[in-house]
Design a protein around this motif. Structure first.
Motif, mmCIF file in Angstrom:
data_model
loop_
_atom_site.group_PDB
_atom_site.id
_atom_site.type_symbol
_atom_site.label_atom_id
_atom_site.label_comp_id
_atom_site.label_asym_id
_atom_site.label_seq_id
_atom_site.Cartn_x
_atom_site.Cartn_y
_atom_site.Cartn_z
ATOM 1 N N GLU A 246 78.708 -73.234 24.840
ATOM 2 C CA GLU A 246 79.297 -72.379 25.878
ATOM 3 C C GLU A 246 79.138 -73.014 27.261
ATOM 4 O O GLU A 246 80.089 -73.057 28.051
ATOM 5 C CB GLU A 246 78.643 -70.993 25.847
ATOM 6 C CG GLU A 246 79.251 -70.050 26.866
ATOM 7 C CD GLU A 246 78.648 -68.649 26.809
ATOM 8 O OE1 GLU A 246 77.925 -68.347 25.840
ATOM 9 O OE2 GLU A 246 78.905 -67.872 27.736
ATOM 10 N N HIS A 250 82.243 -74.360 29.573
ATOM 11 C CA HIS A 250 82.431 -73.910 30.958
ATOM 12 C C HIS A 250 82.494 -75.118 31.908
ATOM 13 O O HIS A 250 83.303 -75.147 32.845
ATOM 14 C CB HIS A 250 81.299 -72.977 31.380
ATOM 15 C CG HIS A 250 81.397 -71.596 30.798
ATOM 16 N ND1 HIS A 250 82.590 -70.913 30.717
ATOM 17 C CD2 HIS A 250 80.462 -70.765 30.267
ATOM 18 C CE1 HIS A 250 82.396 -69.734 30.162
ATOM 19 N NE2 HIS A 250 81.114 -69.619 29.864
ATOM 20 N N LEU A 275 82.324 -67.633 20.405
ATOM 21 C CA LEU A 275 82.462 -68.682 21.424
ATOM 22 C C LEU A 275 83.858 -68.629 22.047
ATOM 23 O O LEU A 275 83.999 -68.730 23.274
ATOM 24 C CB LEU A 275 82.212 -70.063 20.794
ATOM 25 C CG LEU A 275 82.350 -71.240 21.765
ATOM 26 C CD1 LEU A 275 81.268 -71.204 22.834
ATOM 27 C CD2 LEU A 275 82.300 -72.575 20.999
ATOM 28 N N ARG A 278 84.193 -66.223 24.714
ATOM 29 C CA ARG A 278 83.392 -66.447 25.921
ATOM 30 C C ARG A 278 83.907 -67.584 26.806
ATOM 31 O O ARG A 278 83.481 -67.704 27.956
ATOM 32 C CB ARG A 278 81.942 -66.773 25.524
ATOM 33 C CG ARG A 278 81.177 -65.593 24.968
ATOM 34 C CD ARG A 278 79.881 -66.075 24.304
ATOM 35 N NE ARG A 278 79.058 -64.974 23.864
ATOM 36 C CZ ARG A 278 78.052 -64.467 24.586
ATOM 37 N NH1 ARG A 278 77.754 -64.966 25.760
ATOM 38 N NH2 ARG A 278 77.344 -63.461 24.113
ATOM 39 N N VAL A 279 84.717 -68.496 26.248
ATOM 40 C CA VAL A 279 85.086 -69.688 27.019
ATOM 41 C C VAL A 279 86.597 -69.760 27.210
ATOM 42 O O VAL A 279 87.363 -69.154 26.461
ATOM 43 C CB VAL A 279 84.588 -70.984 26.330
ATOM 44 C CG1 VAL A 279 83.072 -70.954 26.215
ATOM 45 C CG2 VAL A 279 85.242 -71.170 24.958
#
Ligand code: MG
Length: 410
Positions: A246, A250, A275, A278-279
């Motif tokens: 992660e 980012h 994942l 989240r990204v």
């Protein structure tokens, strides 16, 4: 030994698939199956299916121990005497014959994949049609190929000598990217799970900020070098923990990569889906999955954006098309994995030609100068693309003298 075992199973397990349907059309009989290993940058395992009607089919199985034995000792007695035009039925027959012994994944499926590709080649030659036509027809004249890049043998050699800091410097990546782009590729991929030169224990898959920044600098150098000339992707080879993946994603989000491949270990679809949530990068996985059943959760849970089945591993040509069709229902795209010879590559071209959601297939042999020599005629890859061939079957003819030159057993 295997033939006895196979005959014992025949009466019970093959009941649905060993019965040859009646036909009035063209027919032929399979007379032999064999394998030849070519010593490329991987042991490329060429599969041949011979028939009594003249044409011999060529396929390729993913490099794997045991493929030769499964094909010659086990699948050969199952397929000899069968009609090679019955590709789908024979695929199921092979799966049934290996039921409980690798028909769903692993080397059994790999062996089946290699034979299935050769069956399509035979079928096309017998019917005088290219494989793509048998699959429903093509929807593009050529397919895009992306270049898997390292920074050459010198990079690997000096890394082994402990000069990782110098070897894996971002500038080396940028130079390798420029070479690939100058060769006509408009998409390139780099391994990003590489040493920075710092002495780390990597078993936990956790990396600290300086290590993350080393990867970011590589991405920055490559994307700055190629600019808009090519898309850039990176392969992480399952080597990052979720929290590190992660943070890395980012860090490289601003560079708008084509995709980030295999950030997490391959088994856990839930972790990949989390994942992805989240990204803000395009995620790809799938080279370790087998068949439509192996891809189903990745598709249904929309855990990634791109799927990377490997045709000579995942079940062959038709199975890969079915995976692509499944993915199409969820607007996911096909970016096939490929580390093979021209045979595996052309098998993948025919799949890519026939599905709408195809992006590009991998070319992993830039370090093998005789890769193109394995095929008679003009180079297959021109300006980063492969023209979809109209010749019958896979549409290529192997130069068996070049094969023999680089052969290393079966
Ligand atoms: Mg990969």
């Amino acid at each position: 030994m295997y033939e006895d075992f196979a005959s014992k199973l025949a009466a019970t397990m093959w009941a649905d698939f060993d019965e040859t349907p009646a036909r009035d059309g063209p027919t032929a009989e399979i007379t032999d199956l064999s394998t030849t290993v070519v010593d490329g940058n991987f042991p490329w395992t060429i599969v041949t299916v011979e028939t009594d009607a003249g044409p011999t089919g060529i396929g390729e199985a993913y490099p794997s121990p045991g493929v030769h034995e499964i094909i010659t000792d086990y699948l050969r007695p199952v397929l000899v005497g069968e009609n090679p035009l019955d590709v789908e039925r024979l695929y199921h027959l092979m799966r049934e014959s290996l039921s409980g012994r690798g028909s769903q994944q692993g080397v059994g499926t790999i062996a089946i994949s290699g034979v299935e590709i050769a069956l399509w080649d035979v079928a096309g030659k017998l019917l005088d049609q290219p494989v793509y036509q048998l699959l429903g027809g093509k929807m593009r004249e050529d397919v895009a190929v992306y270049a898997d890049c390292h920074a050459g043998e010198a990079m690997v050699a000096s890394a082994a000598a402990g000069q990782a800091t110098e070897t894996y410097r971002p500038e080396a990546y940028a130079e390798a990217a420029r070479l690939a782009v100058d060769d006509g590729f408009d998409a390139v991929k780099f391994d990003l799970d590489v040493p920075s030169g710092r002495d780390l224990n990597r078993k936990s898959r956790h990396f600290d900020p300086p290590e993350i920044d080393h990867k970011r600098e590589i991405v920055a150098a490559v994307t700055e070098e190629v600019g808009d000339d090519a898309e850039v992707a990176v392969d992480l080879h399952w080597n990052f923990s979720p929290e590190t993946a992660e943070r890395l994603c980012h860090a490289i989000e601003p560079y708008d990569l084509a995709w980030v491949e295999d950030p997490l270990p391959p088994e856990n679809t839930d972790a990949m889906r989390e994942l992805k949530r989240r990204v803000d990068v395009t995620l790809l996985t799938g080279e370790n999955r087998y068949g439509r059943h192996g891809f189903r959760d990745l598709v249904e849970e929309q855990a990634v954006d791109f799927l990377a089945p490997d045709v000579p591993k995942t079940g062959g040509i038709a199975e890969t098309k079915k995976i692509a069709d499944l993915a199409e229902a969820y607007y996911q795209a096909l970016v096939p994995h490929n580390i093979g010879s021209p045979v595996a590559t052309m098998a993948t071209v025919h799949v890519g030609a026939t599905v709408p959601n195809f992006v590009a297939l991998e070319y992993h042999a830039r370090d093998v100068p005789w890769w193109e020599d394995l095929v008679v005629g003009d180079p297959l890859i021109q300006d980063g693309r492969i023209a979809v061939p109209d010749a019958p079957g896979l549409g290529i003819e192997l130069d068996w003298d070049v094969v023999a030159e680089h052969e290393k057993g079966s």
